[in-house]
Design a protein around this motif. Structure first.
Motif, PDB file in Angstrom:
ATOM      1  N   ASP A  91       0.989  -1.641  -0.140  1.00 26.95           N
ATOM      2  CA  ASP A  91      -0.071  -0.198   0.359  1.00 26.95           C
ATOM      3  C   ASP A  91       0.636   1.521   0.046  1.00 26.95           C
ATOM      4  OD1 ASP A  91       1.169  -0.547   2.018  1.00 26.95           O
ATOM      5  OD2 ASP A  91      -0.556  -0.198   3.890  1.00 26.95           O
ATOM      6  N   GLY A  92       2.629   0.986  -0.008  1.00 24.65           N
ATOM      7  CA  GLY A  92       3.354   2.109  -0.332  1.00 24.65           C
ATOM      8  C   GLY A  92       3.611   2.596   0.975  1.00 24.65           C
ATOM      9  N   TYR A  93       2.732   2.268   2.341  1.00 23.97           N
ATOM     10  CA  TYR A  93       3.411   2.760   3.838  1.00 23.97           C
ATOM     11  C   TYR A  93       4.214   2.000   4.312  1.00 23.97           C
ATOM     12  CZ  TYR A  93      -0.971   4.807   5.061  1.00 23.97           C
ATOM     13  OH  TYR A  93      -2.308   5.383   4.700  1.00 23.97           O
ATOM     14  N   VAL A  94       5.533   2.535   4.654  1.00 26.05           N
ATOM     15  CA  VAL A  94       6.303   1.676   5.790  1.00 26.05           C
ATOM     16  C   VAL A  94       5.730   1.446   6.930  1.00 26.05           C
ATOM     17  CG1 VAL A  94       8.915   2.466   6.893  1.00 26.05           C
ATOM     18  CG2 VAL A  94       7.982   3.460   4.141  1.00 26.05           C
ATOM     19  N   TYR A  95       6.308  -0.049   7.603  1.00 27.35           N
ATOM     20  CA  TYR A  95       6.085  -0.077   8.684  1.00 27.35           C
ATOM     21  C   TYR A  95       7.207  -0.636   9.926  1.00 27.35           C
ATOM     22  CZ  TYR A  95       1.092  -0.775   6.485  1.00 27.35           C
ATOM     23  OH  TYR A  95       0.006  -0.955   6.083  1.00 27.35           O
ATOM     24  N   VAL A  96       6.969   0.397  10.741  1.00 31.54           N
ATOM     25  CA  VAL A  96       7.893   0.242  11.642  1.00 31.54           C
ATOM     26  C   VAL A  96       7.496  -0.518  13.516  1.00 31.54           C
ATOM     27  CG1 VAL A  96       9.715   1.629  13.184  1.00 31.54           C
ATOM     28  CG2 VAL A  96       8.976   2.256  10.762  1.00 31.54           C
ATOM     29  N   SER A  97       9.293  -1.153  13.133  1.00 32.24           N
ATOM     30  CA  SER A  97       8.762  -1.790  15.256  1.00 32.24           C
ATOM     31  C   SER A  97       9.505  -0.672  15.900  1.00 32.24           C
ATOM     32  CB  SER A  97       8.726  -3.317  15.383  1.00 32.24           C
ATOM     33  OG  SER A  97      10.217  -3.075  15.184  1.00 32.24           O
ATOM     34  N   ASP A  98       9.176   0.026  16.372  1.00 34.89           N
ATOM     35  CA  ASP A  98       9.365   0.958  17.842  1.00 34.89           C
ATOM     36  C   ASP A  98       9.983   0.430  18.967  1.00 34.89           C
ATOM     37  OD1 ASP A  98      10.422   3.581  18.846  1.00 34.89           O
ATOM     38  OD2 ASP A  98       8.964   4.297  17.685  1.00 34.89           O
ATOM     39  N   TYR A  99      11.181  -0.096  19.159  1.00 30.04           N
ATOM     40  CA  TYR A  99      11.779  -1.179  20.238  1.00 30.04           C
ATOM     41  C   TYR A  99      11.805   0.048  21.342  1.00 30.04           C
ATOM     42  CZ  TYR A  99      15.183  -3.344  22.166  1.00 30.04           C
ATOM     43  OH  TYR A  99      16.287  -3.951  22.943  1.00 30.04           O
ATOM     44  N   GLY A 100      12.244   1.675  21.138  1.00 25.81           N
ATOM     45  CA  GLY A 100      11.990   2.143  22.043  1.00 25.81           C
ATOM     46  C   GLY A 100      11.449   2.379  22.618  1.00 25.81           C
ATOM     47  N   ASN A 101       9.648   2.599  21.783  1.00 23.81           N
ATOM     48  CA  ASN A 101       8.791   3.239  22.502  1.00 23.81           C
ATOM     49  C   ASN A 101       7.688   2.173  22.609  1.00 23.81           C
ATOM     50  OD1 ASN A 101       9.468   6.710  22.450  1.00 23.81           O
ATOM     51  ND2 ASN A 101       9.423   6.653  20.514  1.00 23.81           N
ATOM     52  N   HIS A 102       8.399   1.126  22.460  1.00 25.71           N
ATOM     53  CA  HIS A 102       7.393  -0.263  23.098  1.00 25.71           C
ATOM     54  C   HIS A 102       5.526  -0.155  22.103  1.00 25.71           C
ATOM     55  CE1 HIS A 102       9.783  -0.838  25.935  1.00 25.71           C
ATOM     56  NE2 HIS A 102       9.357  -0.044  26.827  1.00 25.71           N
ATOM     57  N   ALA A 103       6.136   0.338  20.626  1.00 21.50           N
ATOM     58  CA  ALA A 103       4.886   0.804  19.338  1.00 21.50           C
ATOM     59  C   ALA A 103       6.007   0.450  18.145  1.00 21.50           C
ATOM     60  CB  ALA A 103       5.410   1.990  19.051  1.00 21.50           C
ATOM     61  N   ILE A 104       4.043   0.194  17.698  1.00 25.25           N
ATOM     62  CA  ILE A 104       4.070  -0.293  15.976  1.00 25.25           C
ATOM     63  C   ILE A 104       3.560   0.890  15.370  1.00 25.25           C
ATOM     64  CG2 ILE A 104       3.545  -2.054  14.285  1.00 25.25           C
ATOM     65  CD1 ILE A 104       5.058  -3.453  16.540  1.00 25.25           C
ATOM     66  N   ARG A 105       3.984   1.427  14.191  1.00 21.48           N
ATOM     67  CA  ARG A 105       4.171   2.922  13.857  1.00 21.48           C
ATOM     68  C   ARG A 105       4.242   2.278  12.354  1.00 21.48           C
ATOM     69  NH1 ARG A 105       7.062   7.391  16.771  1.00 21.48           N
ATOM     70  NH2 ARG A 105       4.766   9.187  15.727  1.00 21.48           N
ATOM     71  N   SER A 106       3.077   3.418  10.873  1.00 24.26           N
ATOM     72  CA  SER A 106       3.282   3.570  10.252  1.00 24.26           C
ATOM     73  C   SER A 106       3.396   4.794   9.918  1.00 24.26           C
ATOM     74  CB  SER A 106       2.060   3.097   9.639  1.00 24.26           C
ATOM     75  OG  SER A 106       0.635   4.348   9.970  1.00 24.26           O
ATOM     76  N   ILE A 107       3.842   5.012   8.604  1.00 23.23           N
ATOM     77  CA  ILE A 107       4.212   6.370   7.891  1.00 23.23           C
ATOM     78  C   ILE A 107       4.239   6.019   6.468  1.00 23.23           C
ATOM     79  CG2 ILE A 107       6.655   7.701   6.729  1.00 23.23           C
ATOM     80  CD1 ILE A 107       8.357   6.004   8.686  1.00 23.23           C
ATOM     81  N   SER A 108       2.969   6.802   6.277  1.00 22.40           N
ATOM     82  CA  SER A 108       2.309   7.093   4.680  1.00 22.40           C
ATOM     83  C   SER A 108       3.113   7.341   3.594  1.00 22.40           C
ATOM     84  CB  SER A 108       0.796   8.149   5.104  1.00 22.40           C
ATOM     85  OG  SER A 108       1.659   9.506   5.320  1.00 22.40           O
ATOM     86  N   PRO A 109       2.644   7.489   2.400  1.00 27.90           N
ATOM     87  CA  PRO A 109       3.763   7.312   1.130  1.00 27.90           C
ATOM     88  C   PRO A 109       3.512   9.729   1.394  1.00 27.90           C
ATOM     89  CG  PRO A 109       1.173   5.940   0.476  1.00 27.90           C
ATOM     90  CD  PRO A 109       0.960   6.686   2.302  1.00 27.90           C
ATOM     91  N   LYS A 110       2.867   9.729   2.291  1.00 25.94           N
ATOM     92  CA  LYS A 110       2.612  11.646   2.481  1.00 25.94           C
ATOM     93  C   LYS A 110       3.934  12.120   3.955  1.00 25.94           C
ATOM     94  CE  LYS A 110      -1.976  11.889   0.067  1.00 25.94           C
ATOM     95  NZ  LYS A 110      -3.117  12.399   0.456  1.00 25.94           N
ATOM     96  N   GLY A 111       4.098  10.765   4.396  1.00 24.59           N
ATOM     97  CA  GLY A 111       5.310  10.922   5.045  1.00 24.59           C
ATOM     98  C   GLY A 111       4.755  11.789   6.073  1.00 24.59           C
TER      99      GLY A 111
END
Length: 158
Positions: A8-28
């Protein structure tokens, strides 16, 4: 700790330090999809509400991350000794990705572990083969999807 680009163009990140799963949209735009602070707010300690532990499990040091063929997000929840899946649903309004539910994939040992422990307690860790939640893991760090199969790097088990 892990990054994956979805179809879908999103970048998915496992944010180790913040105990979170995050996404970055194609628009940033950066969005927290799921985090430990979300789980804490949604998990009362009352035994009659223990089902929330299965829907909103705690996250601590998410490591490996991969995407299923249907867009689900799988991640190694390292310090809770399990692998979780975020089932996603998409709405057309503002093209926003929404959280559907978070479910255990592996690493719970027995169903009684899930049903009897407080949502704020660590589940058992160790080495036990089994199907899905019947298995036991110890600090899984990496995962990889192969079709519908989840391959787990169970780091502290030798």
């Amino acid at each position: 700790f892990a990054v994956k680009v979805g179809g879908d163009g999103y970048v998915y990140v496992s944010d180790y330090g913040n105990h979170a799963i995050r996404s970055i949209s194609p628009k940033g735009s950066v969005e927290t999809i799921y985090s430990d602070s979300m789980a804490i707010k949604l998990q009362p300690d009352e035994p009659e509400n223990i089902w929330l532990a299965r829907i909103w499990p705690r996250v601590k040091i998410p490591c490996g991350l991969d995407l299923g063929e249907n867009g689900d997000i799988y991640f190694a929840n390292s310090m809770h000794h399990n692998v979780m899946c975020i089932h996603r649903k998409k709405t057309n309004q503002n093209d926003t990705l929404l959280l559907d539910e978070v479910v255990p994939v592996a690493g719970y040992g027995t169903l009684s572990e899930v049903l009897t422990k407080s949502p704020h307690q660590h589940l058992d860790k160790g080495h036990q083969d089994g199907v899905g939640y019947l298995s036991l893991l110890k600090r899984p760090q990496g995962i990889c999807m192969r079709g519908s199969e989840v391959i787990i790097a169970d780091t502290w088990n030798e």
